[in-house]
Scaffold this motif. Sequence first.
Motif: not given
Length: 119
Positions: A41-59, A77-87
């Motif tokens: 993710a370039p800096l100007n796309a971090i929020i958009e990519r993180a938001g979409l993956l958050a809607e799909m259950g990632f953190q 590079d943003l590393i996302f993990v499924r929310k249920d795994l983190i919790s």
Amino acid sequence: MTQIHTRPPYILKIDVDGHELPIIRGAEQTLRLTSVVIVEAPLNAIIERAGLLAEMGFQVFDIVDLTYYRNKLAIVDLIFVRKDLISSMESLNPWIDTKFSWEQWEPQDQKYYESRRLP
């Protein structure tokens, strides 16, 4: 991915030079079986990519591979993990059973910051 015969959980790395959002949207079925997603993710796309993956259950779990251009942070590079795994896994959540303690704080080495200072 539906034609590849591998067993989940998957680690999915997406680095397609600006086409990440359509790829993520089109991978909904695969993402249900995915534990970890790595997205460039370039800096100007971090929020958009993180938001979409958050809607799909990632953190967001980590930010790595910081890339500088002309001595300015440009891409990560943003590393996302499924929310249920983190919790459900204490090792993935530093706050699950302890309060903040300065003794446990691990800031970056001062040399790292000094190397990033603007002239």
